[in-house]
Design a protein around this motif. Structure first.
Motif, PDB file in Angstrom:
ATOM      1  N   ARG A 166      86.356  21.877  26.744  1.00 28.31           N
ATOM      2  CA  ARG A 166      86.750  22.094  25.258  1.00 28.31           C
ATOM      3  C   ARG A 166      85.407  22.390  24.592  1.00 28.31           C
ATOM      4  O   ARG A 166      84.309  22.016  24.764  1.00 28.31           O
ATOM      5  CB  ARG A 166      86.976  20.501  24.803  1.00 28.31           C
ATOM      6  CG  ARG A 166      87.334  20.457  23.132  1.00 28.31           C
ATOM      7  CD  ARG A 166      87.945  19.011  22.976  1.00 28.31           C
ATOM      8  NE  ARG A 166      87.727  18.677  21.389  1.00 28.31           N
ATOM      9  CZ  ARG A 166      88.409  19.219  20.582  1.00 28.31           C
ATOM     10  NH1 ARG A 166      89.247  20.132  20.860  1.00 28.31           N
ATOM     11  NH2 ARG A 166      88.149  18.728  19.197  1.00 28.31           N
ATOM     12  N   ILE A 167      85.551  23.641  24.005  1.00 26.74           N
ATOM     13  CA  ILE A 167      84.422  24.537  23.710  1.00 26.74           C
ATOM     14  C   ILE A 167      84.499  24.803  22.077  1.00 26.74           C
ATOM     15  O   ILE A 167      85.514  25.163  21.767  1.00 26.74           O
ATOM     16  CB  ILE A 167      84.263  25.860  24.579  1.00 26.74           C
ATOM     17  CG1 ILE A 167      84.120  25.410  26.102  1.00 26.74           C
ATOM     18  CG2 ILE A 167      83.245  26.689  23.648  1.00 26.74           C
ATOM     19  CD1 ILE A 167      83.899  26.757  26.716  1.00 26.74           C
ATOM     20  N   LEU A 168      83.369  24.728  21.244  1.00 30.57           N
ATOM     21  CA  LEU A 168      83.561  24.772  20.001  1.00 30.57           C
ATOM     22  C   LEU A 168      82.410  26.143  19.629  1.00 30.57           C
ATOM     23  O   LEU A 168      81.494  26.242  20.410  1.00 30.57           O
ATOM     24  CB  LEU A 168      82.764  23.894  18.973  1.00 30.57           C
ATOM     25  CG  LEU A 168      82.475  24.019  17.761  1.00 30.57           C
ATOM     26  CD1 LEU A 168      83.879  24.094  16.941  1.00 30.57           C
ATOM     27  CD2 LEU A 168      81.759  22.986  17.024  1.00 30.57           C
ATOM     28  N   LEU A 169      83.129  27.014  19.242  1.00 34.99           N
ATOM     29  CA  LEU A 169      82.396  28.078  18.798  1.00 34.99           C
ATOM     30  C   LEU A 169      82.036  28.661  17.448  1.00 34.99           C
ATOM     31  O   LEU A 169      82.890  28.661  16.667  1.00 34.99           O
ATOM     32  CB  LEU A 169      83.299  29.530  19.487  1.00 34.99           C
ATOM     33  CG  LEU A 169      82.698  30.936  19.065  1.00 34.99           C
ATOM     34  CD1 LEU A 169      81.389  31.288  19.982  1.00 34.99           C
ATOM     35  CD2 LEU A 169      83.632  32.036  19.532  1.00 34.99           C
ATOM     36  N   VAL A 170      80.824  28.737  16.942  1.00 39.85           N
ATOM     37  CA  VAL A 170      80.540  28.709  15.669  1.00 39.85           C
ATOM     38  C   VAL A 170      79.903  30.048  15.556  1.00 39.85           C
ATOM     39  O   VAL A 170      79.017  30.503  16.019  1.00 39.85           O
ATOM     40  CB  VAL A 170      79.473  27.698  15.408  1.00 39.85           C
ATOM     41  CG1 VAL A 170      78.882  27.590  13.666  1.00 39.85           C
ATOM     42  CG2 VAL A 170      79.888  26.311  15.635  1.00 39.85           C
TER      43      VAL A 170
ATOM     44  N   ASP B 296      82.634  19.626  24.967  1.00 41.78           N
ATOM     45  CA  ASP B 296      81.808  19.894  26.002  1.00 41.78           C
ATOM     46  C   ASP B 296      80.840  20.665  25.933  1.00 41.78           C
ATOM     47  O   ASP B 296      79.584  20.477  26.441  1.00 41.78           O
ATOM     48  CB  ASP B 296      82.665  20.194  27.157  1.00 41.78           C
ATOM     49  CG  ASP B 296      83.900  19.291  27.670  1.00 41.78           C
ATOM     50  OD1 ASP B 296      83.623  17.949  27.607  1.00 41.78           O
ATOM     51  OD2 ASP B 296      84.946  19.608  27.675  1.00 41.78           O
ATOM     52  N   TYR B 297      80.921  21.927  25.091  1.00 42.41           N
ATOM     53  CA  TYR B 297      80.141  22.841  24.805  1.00 42.41           C
ATOM     54  C   TYR B 297      80.078  23.373  23.393  1.00 42.41           C
ATOM     55  O   TYR B 297      81.150  23.245  23.007  1.00 42.41           O
ATOM     56  CB  TYR B 297      80.168  24.222  25.598  1.00 42.41           C
ATOM     57  CG  TYR B 297      80.053  23.958  27.227  1.00 42.41           C
ATOM     58  CD1 TYR B 297      78.632  24.133  27.564  1.00 42.41           C
ATOM     59  CD2 TYR B 297      80.980  23.492  28.082  1.00 42.41           C
ATOM     60  CE1 TYR B 297      78.445  23.905  29.188  1.00 42.41           C
ATOM     61  CE2 TYR B 297      80.605  23.545  29.592  1.00 42.41           C
ATOM     62  CZ  TYR B 297      79.482  23.856  30.000  1.00 42.41           C
ATOM     63  OH  TYR B 297      79.204  23.368  31.201  1.00 42.41           O
TER      64      TYR B 297
ATOM     65  N   HIS C 175      76.304  14.172  25.381  1.00 39.87           N
ATOM     66  CA  HIS C 175      77.604  14.795  26.065  1.00 39.87           C
ATOM     67  C   HIS C 175      77.570  16.318  25.749  1.00 39.87           C
ATOM     68  O   HIS C 175      77.737  17.118  26.794  1.00 39.87           O
ATOM     69  CB  HIS C 175      78.850  14.141  25.435  1.00 39.87           C
ATOM     70  CG  HIS C 175      80.064  14.893  25.890  1.00 39.87           C
ATOM     71  ND1 HIS C 175      80.433  14.774  27.320  1.00 39.87           N
ATOM     72  CD2 HIS C 175      80.874  15.690  25.496  1.00 39.87           C
ATOM     73  CE1 HIS C 175      81.610  15.318  27.393  1.00 39.87           C
ATOM     74  NE2 HIS C 175      81.866  15.907  26.341  1.00 39.87           N
ATOM     75  N   SER C 176      77.414  16.946  24.621  1.00 38.03           N
ATOM     76  CA  SER C 176      77.728  18.256  24.134  1.00 38.03           C
ATOM     77  C   SER C 176      76.539  19.302  24.927  1.00 38.03           C
ATOM     78  O   SER C 176      75.392  18.807  24.269  1.00 38.03           O
ATOM     79  CB  SER C 176      77.928  18.202  22.782  1.00 38.03           C
ATOM     80  OG  SER C 176      78.830  17.625  22.262  1.00 38.03           O
TER      81      SER C 176
END
Length: 326
Positions: free
Chosen positions: A5-9, A80-81, A108-109
């Motif tokens: 699960r990846i967040l892209l800012v 996760d990232y 965690h992240s």
């Protein structure tokens, strides 16, 4: 391998290609935070013209948001990232750490700074001491000349490694490398020497970026312009080389020549700073030129050309600020 699960800012030229590669590989579910392009991408997706993926129409990551999610809220799962692919402009703000804080799960992240420049990791380590912080250095030739449209003209090559090789940081970097390259359309390496890689990338970022922005010339025209490479570009790159050497990072002469020609003349690639100037936007220059200058001065390395480029870039930024506050 389960999907991360990846967040892209930040989903501009570089960020969008990161999202595309991660989704294409099937080992990541990307939540992208968009600002100016949010409505357009929500309605019709990204239009991407890519040397690696061909013509892609209607691309959307798994999820699109217009603000950074808060993982303390019910129903928001941890990431996760977290990839930071925004412009890093400490003179404008907001600080990157403040921007992503709601999405970070301590311990965690893993935070990946897909950004250019020196010392960008320092405030992140101060703010998130329990999290792994990774460096991402992209050679991609990707820009967003029109909102929602990505022009990708150079094969996507990404180097990922830990700023500090502590705990499981190297393992997290290798895990990300595997996920990013899973689709086979890009090249992703584990970076065992982040400091060297960042100094070497400054050959481009601290030189081609401001020279292009201040002359309104893309990298093809800069190579064609009589005297510009010999009188400005190469000497400025040698100043970066000298500063890096003062910190034990020996950049060979052939790396300078390779960087000068890294983008083919006929491609006419506009450096990201030039793209921002053409849009009348703020430019990212403190970490790209200012921090190397500070580092050089601390070791008594003379950098007159870089100093001039920094002063001119700062003057441009002042002009944009003045216009916006008028």
């Amino acid at each position: 391998m389960d999907k991360a699960r990846i967040l892209l800012v930040g989903c501009g030229g570089i960020g969008c290609m990161a999202a595309l590669n991660l989704e294409y590989g099937g080992r990541a579910a990307v939540t992208a935070v968009l600002r100016s392009s949010y409505q357009i991408v929500k309605e019709r997706g990204f239009t991407i013209n890519s040397v690696d993926h061909g013509k892609v129409r209607g691309f959307r990551p798994t999820e699109i948001l217009n603000s950074v999610p808060d993982v303390s809220q019910a129903g928001v799962m941890p990431f996760d990232y977290i990839i930071c692919a925004t412009k890093n402009m400490p003179d404008i703000g907001p600080p990157i750490a403040d921007l992503i804080r709601p999405a970070v799960t301590p311990g965690h992240s893993t935070i990946l700074l897909l950004q250019n420049g020196l010392n960008i990791e320092v405030p992140l380590f101060e703010t998130f001491p329990e999290n792994v912080i990774l460096s991402g250095i992209s050679i991609c030739g990707s820009s967003e000349p029109v909102t929602g449209t990505i022009e990708h003209t150079l094969h996507d090559e990404l180097r990922v490694g830990p700023f500090r090789d502590e705990g499981d940081a190297a393992d997290r970097a290798r895990d990300f490398v595997a996920r990013y390259g899973a689709g086979g359309r890009c090249t992703c390496h584990f970076d065992s020497n982040v400091a060297f890689s960042r100094w070497r990338k400054l050959l481009y970022n601290a030189v081609y970026n401001p020279v292009g922005a201040l002359t309104d010339l893309d990298t093809g025209d800069m190579q064609l312009c009589p005297g510009l490479v010999d009188d400005v570009v190469r000497p400025a790159m040698k100043e970066i080389q000298a500063a890096a050497a003062a910190y034990g990072q020996e950049i060979p002469d052939n790396a300078i020549e390779a960087m000068i020609t890294t983008e083919p003349i006929e491609a006419h690639v506009p450096p990201s700073m030039l793209v921002d100037v053409r849009k009348g936007q703020y430019i990212e220059f403190e970490n790209l030129i200012g921090e190397p200058l500070k580092a050089a001065k601390a070791r008594q390395v003379q950098t007159p050309i870089l100093q001039n480029l920094y002063s001119l870039a700062r003057s441009y930024q002042w002009k944009v600020k003045a216009k916006r506050s008028a």
